[in-house]
Motif scaffolding. Sequence first.
Motif, PDB file in Angstrom:
ATOM      1  N   ALA A 142       0.515  -1.084  -0.274  1.00 41.10           N
ATOM      2  CA  ALA A 142       0.110   0.464   0.110  1.00 41.10           C
ATOM      3  C   ALA A 142       0.791   1.399   0.098  1.00 41.10           C
ATOM      4  CB  ALA A 142      -0.432   0.155   0.893  1.00 41.10           C
ATOM      5  N   GLY A 143       2.610   1.169   0.195  1.00 36.48           N
ATOM      6  CA  GLY A 143       3.161   2.362   0.281  1.00 36.48           C
ATOM      7  C   GLY A 143       3.703   2.503  -1.114  1.00 36.48           C
ATOM      8  N   LYS A 144       3.352   1.313  -2.313  1.00 42.18           N
ATOM      9  CA  LYS A 144       4.288   1.214  -3.459  1.00 42.18           C
ATOM     10  C   LYS A 144       2.402   1.218  -4.655  1.00 42.18           C
ATOM     11  CE  LYS A 144       8.123  -0.405  -2.684  1.00 42.18           C
ATOM     12  NZ  LYS A 144       8.676   0.321  -2.373  1.00 42.18           N
ATOM     13  N   GLU A 145       1.181   1.208  -3.999  1.00 39.64           N
ATOM     14  CA  GLU A 145       0.651   1.594  -4.909  1.00 39.64           C
ATOM     15  C   GLU A 145      -0.866   1.746  -3.833  1.00 39.64           C
ATOM     16  OE1 GLU A 145      -0.779  -2.208  -7.283  1.00 39.64           O
ATOM     17  OE2 GLU A 145       1.261  -2.930  -6.251  1.00 39.64           O
ATOM     18  N   VAL A 146      -1.546   2.609  -4.231  1.00 40.92           N
ATOM     19  CA  VAL A 146      -3.118   3.494  -4.652  1.00 40.92           C
ATOM     20  C   VAL A 146      -4.518   1.920  -4.692  1.00 40.92           C
ATOM     21  CG1 VAL A 146      -4.527   5.015  -3.815  1.00 40.92           C
ATOM     22  CG2 VAL A 146      -1.928   5.321  -3.685  1.00 40.92           C
ATOM     23  N   TYR A 147      -4.671   1.501  -3.550  1.00 37.07           N
ATOM     24  CA  TYR A 147      -6.247   0.770  -3.788  1.00 37.07           C
ATOM     25  C   TYR A 147      -7.684   1.208  -3.325  1.00 37.07           C
ATOM     26  CZ  TYR A 147      -4.880  -0.995   0.980  1.00 37.07           C
ATOM     27  OH  TYR A 147      -5.394  -0.866   2.048  1.00 37.07           O
ATOM     28  N   TYR A 153      -4.737   5.119   4.678  1.00 34.08           N
ATOM     29  CA  TYR A 153      -4.040   3.834   5.049  1.00 34.08           C
ATOM     30  C   TYR A 153      -2.488   4.368   3.554  1.00 34.08           C
ATOM     31  CZ  TYR A 153      -1.399  -0.211   6.244  1.00 34.08           C
ATOM     32  OH  TYR A 153      -0.816  -1.849   5.838  1.00 34.08           O
ATOM     33  N   CYS A 154      -2.840   4.173   2.780  1.00 34.41           N
ATOM     34  CA  CYS A 154      -1.825   4.571   1.614  1.00 34.41           C
ATOM     35  C   CYS A 154      -0.984   5.106   2.028  1.00 34.41           C
ATOM     36  CB  CYS A 154      -2.838   4.567   0.474  1.00 34.41           C
ATOM     37  SG  CYS A 154      -3.083   2.669   0.154  1.00 34.41           S
TER      38      CYS A 154
END
Length: 252
Positions: A142-147, A153-154
């Motif tokens: 979640a620190g590399k991509e956002v969902y 949190y991301c």
Amino acid sequence: MAEKRVLVTGATAGFGRAIANIFARNGYDVIICGRRKEKLEEVKAEIESTGSKALALSFDIRQQEAVKDAVQSLKNGWEKVDVLVNNAGLAVGLSSLQEGIVDDWERMIDTNIKGLLYITRAVAPGMIERKSGHIINIGSIAGKEVYANGNIYCATKHAVDALNKAMRIDMVQHHIKVTGICPGLAETEFALVRFKGDAERAGAVYKGIQPLTAEDIAETAWWVASRPAHVNILDVVMTPAAQANSTTVVRK
Ligand code: NDP
Ligand code: 8X3
């Protein structure tokens, strides 16, 4: 006292508990941190059963003074922390930004970013003085991509990713290694905390896949910490085999 010491935040559950144990099994004395005193006692007993020593520090990582006092209380060799594992963290809620709960945001920002900074600020000067140390930051995919609905949190885990890189630049001159470990779906208390105790919603996160286990992350943490002195692992991104990225998961 063993030759080496590790300080693990969030050692009362999940990754942190497994990381504390794997370092203990490999001869480290372990400083275990978390808020829940009864859990700290359990983990202390686990560590001592390996023959290593354990010291429990109970504090809320969001409280800067409490963090400072806890680190300053270390003496008789315990203050010489060789490895700091910045693991304490959480997700709270999963909703769009426009419907978000500000208190949930603050819990995540205060724990995942500010807490990590407070403990690093307290521990790093000792490492710098001794010209050696290793900081392992537990980030996330979640620190590399956002969902969708992962917004805050991301964002906190993107901040951890940035801080991982920043710490490395600031501390390389002091012979301190800095490593990020960024897992995908892993079954711990994480989802139960995110969904505020709703076990059904939490269980659905892992339905139809074999998620990572805390032990998988602990083995990775131990691997990065046990490389030869001249080797630093910068960043490890790891997922269950059924997960390609934050949003592509193949379920049975
Ligand atoms: P758990 O919920 O199982 O463990 C979280 C740990 O953090 C607990 O020991 C908890 O201790 C501690 N913690 C939480 N808030 C505070 C606080 N305010 N002060 C002190 N300690 C605190 O989760 P995981 O083991 O899964 O998560 C560990 C880290 O890994 C987190 O940073 C998380 O974001 C990250 N992560 C998790 C993934 C997953 O899918 N599980 C994937 C990728 C990253 P206590 O409650 O006793 O204070
Ligand atoms: C936890 C992994 O994908 O649930 O950091 O955000 S994810």
